[in-house]
Design a protein around this motif. Sequence first.
Motif, PDB file in Angstrom:
ATOM      1  N   LEU A 334     -14.808  45.116 -26.209  1.00  0.00           N
ATOM      2  CA  LEU A 334     -14.449  45.618 -27.542  1.00  0.00           C
ATOM      3  C   LEU A 334     -13.532  46.832 -27.435  1.00  0.00           C
ATOM      4  N   VAL A 335     -13.813  47.714 -26.482  1.00  0.00           N
ATOM      5  CA  VAL A 335     -12.936  48.876 -26.276  1.00  0.00           C
ATOM      6  C   VAL A 335     -11.536  48.411 -25.882  1.00  0.00           C
ATOM      7  N   GLY A 336     -11.465  47.448 -24.947  1.00  0.00           N
ATOM      8  CA  GLY A 336     -10.168  46.931 -24.533  1.00  0.00           C
ATOM      9  C   GLY A 336      -9.430  46.277 -25.682  1.00  0.00           C
ATOM     10  N   ALA A 337     -10.138  45.426 -26.436  1.00  0.00           N
ATOM     11  CA  ALA A 337      -9.508  44.758 -27.570  1.00  0.00           C
ATOM     12  C   ALA A 337      -9.078  45.767 -28.631  1.00  0.00           C
ATOM     13  N   GLY A 338      -9.907  46.794 -28.861  1.00  0.00           N
ATOM     14  CA  GLY A 338      -9.565  47.811 -29.853  1.00  0.00           C
ATOM     15  C   GLY A 338      -8.308  48.568 -29.482  1.00  0.00           C
ATOM     16  N   VAL A 360     -12.486  48.413 -34.430  1.00  0.00           N
ATOM     17  CA  VAL A 360     -12.908  47.648 -33.247  1.00  0.00           C
ATOM     18  C   VAL A 360     -13.112  48.584 -32.060  1.00  0.00           C
ATOM     19  N   LEU A 361     -12.187  49.528 -31.871  1.00  0.00           N
ATOM     20  CA  LEU A 361     -12.307  50.492 -30.782  1.00  0.00           C
ATOM     21  C   LEU A 361     -13.570  51.337 -30.949  1.00  0.00           C
ATOM     22  N   GLY A 362     -13.842  51.792 -32.174  1.00  0.00           N
ATOM     23  CA  GLY A 362     -15.042  52.582 -32.432  1.00  0.00           C
ATOM     24  C   GLY A 362     -16.319  51.794 -32.209  1.00  0.00           C
ATOM     25  N   ALA A 363     -16.277  50.489 -32.537  1.00  0.00           N
ATOM     26  CA  ALA A 363     -17.462  49.655 -32.333  1.00  0.00           C
ATOM     27  C   ALA A 363     -17.798  49.555 -30.849  1.00  0.00           C
TER      28      ALA A 363
END
Length: 513
Positions: A334-338, A360-363
Amino acid sequence: MPSARFTLLTASLVCALIILDTNIVAVSLPSIARDLSGSFADIEWVVSAYLLAFAACLLPAGSLADRFGRRRMLLLGLVLFGLASLACGAAPSLVFLDLARAAKGVGAALLLTSALAVIGNRFHQPQERMRAWAFWGACMGATITSAPLLGGVIASTLGWRWIFYINLPLVALLAIMVMRSVEASRDSAAARLDPWGSLTFAGSLGYLIWAMIDANQVGWGSAQTLGRLVISALLFGLFVMVERSQERPMIDLQLMRSGRFVGALLGMFAYAACAQVMMTLLPLYLQNGLQLSAQAAGAGMLPFAMTMLLTPRVGMRLATRLSPAQVFALGLVLVGAGNLLCAWATRHGGYGAFALASLVLGAGAGLLNGDTQKNIMACVPRERTGMASGLSTTTRFGAIVLAIGVLGGVLATRTEQLLYEAMAAAAPGELGQIGAMATRVAAGDLASALALVDPSLRDGLAPLARQAFVGGFETVLYSAGVAALVFAVLVGVLLSRPPVVLRGAEYAPGEAG
C-alpha cells in the motif's frame, strides 16, 4: 503517590511534544529557506541535524535514564529541549539553527526514552499496560494528525520562528507536571554506559548523512564524498567491534542471526524511509509545486494524516486472519502503491488527485505504524525487550534521516537536470547559473533563484522552474514507491522463515511477550 492516570498523561504528553516538534517544522522549511537565504542542502540539515542527534542518542539516553533515574532525565531533557527551542527561534543564521536543532535532538532522545521507561515502570499488569499503551498511541496519533495544520497556521500568521517559541510554555507546563506526577525510579541493575559504542555509532551515521547531503554540491565521485563514506564505514566497523567485546552490549548482534528479527527491522526501516518521511517531504510539494500557502499545505496533509491515524484499527482485525509476514507485506504494498499514485498525481496536477493518492499512502503507513514495533518486540527474549525497543526506535529515525539524504539527492539532481533541459532552449545564455538556481528552486525559494538571471527572462523562466521542481518530486515519489515494493517482497520472505535458536530458546513473532 501520584495517580497512575496523571503519570500516564504526563509521559504521553512529553512524547507528544517530541512528535509535534518532529512534524511541525516541515511546513515552515520554505519560509526558513527564503528568510535565511538557504539552499536545498541547508534546509535538509534543518531536519537532519535534529533527527541525526535524536537517532544517535536514543540508545545511550536509555542507559542514562535507567542508570541515573527517569524523573531526573525527564527534567534534564525538558531544560535542554526548552533552551534549544529558544535558540532555534532566535537563530541568526542557518548554521546556528542547525546546531540548536542538534541540541534539541539530544534533549528529545532523553525525553522519549525516559517517558517510555516511566510508562513501562508504572504499569505492570497486562490489561492495564495494554490500556496505557493504547492511550499513549492515541496521543501520538492525534499529534501526528494535527502537527502539519498547526505548523501551517503558525508559520502563516506568526512566522516560522514561533514554530520553535511555542515549545517554551509547553516545556514549562510539562516540567511542573513531571515534578508532580512522576516518581523517582531507576534500574539498580542497569548496564554500564557504553561511550565508545555511542560515539562510533553516532560518528558513522553522521558522516554518512554528511556525504549524502553534500554530494549534490561537491559531486558523488568527489574526494570529499568518498572520504566521508569511507570514514562512515570504518566507524561502523569499529562500532561492531566495540559491541562484540561488551558483556552487555547496546545491540545484541546475535539477534542478527534471526531472519525474522532482521525482517522486522527492515520492515521498520522501509516504513520510516518510504512512508513516515513523507510527513516532511510532502509539504514541500504542496507549497513549491502546487503553490499553496503554509497554512493550506498543513491542511492539505490531513488526508494522509487522518488515514494514518484510523487504519491501525483495520490492522488489528487483519492480524487475526493474516500472518505477520502478510500484514507487513500488505502495508508496504500500500505504501508503494500510494507513492506511485502520488507520483502520477503530480504529473497530472491539481490537489484533488493528490489527496486521493495520499489516502492510499496513509493507509499503508497506518497499517505498519503499530505492527512494526509489535513484531520487532516479539522476536526477542523478554529480558532483551528494552534493547530491542531502543534498536527499533533508532532504526526508525535513522531511516528517516537516510531517506531525507537519499530522496533529497534525487530531488536536487532531477530538478537540476530538468531545469537545464528547459533553459537550454529558453535561455541558453544563463546555463552557468543552473546549479545555483536548482538548489534554490528545490528549497522553495523561487525568488532567489530567478534573481540570478537577467530580469527580462524571469517571467518566462518562473513556470519552467516550477515544472522542474514538480518533475523532480515526481521522481522522488517513484523512487520511494519502487523501494517500498521491493522491501515488501524482502520483508515478507524474511518474516516467513522458521525461528532460530537464540540463547537456548526459539523466538518467533507472537511467542515472546
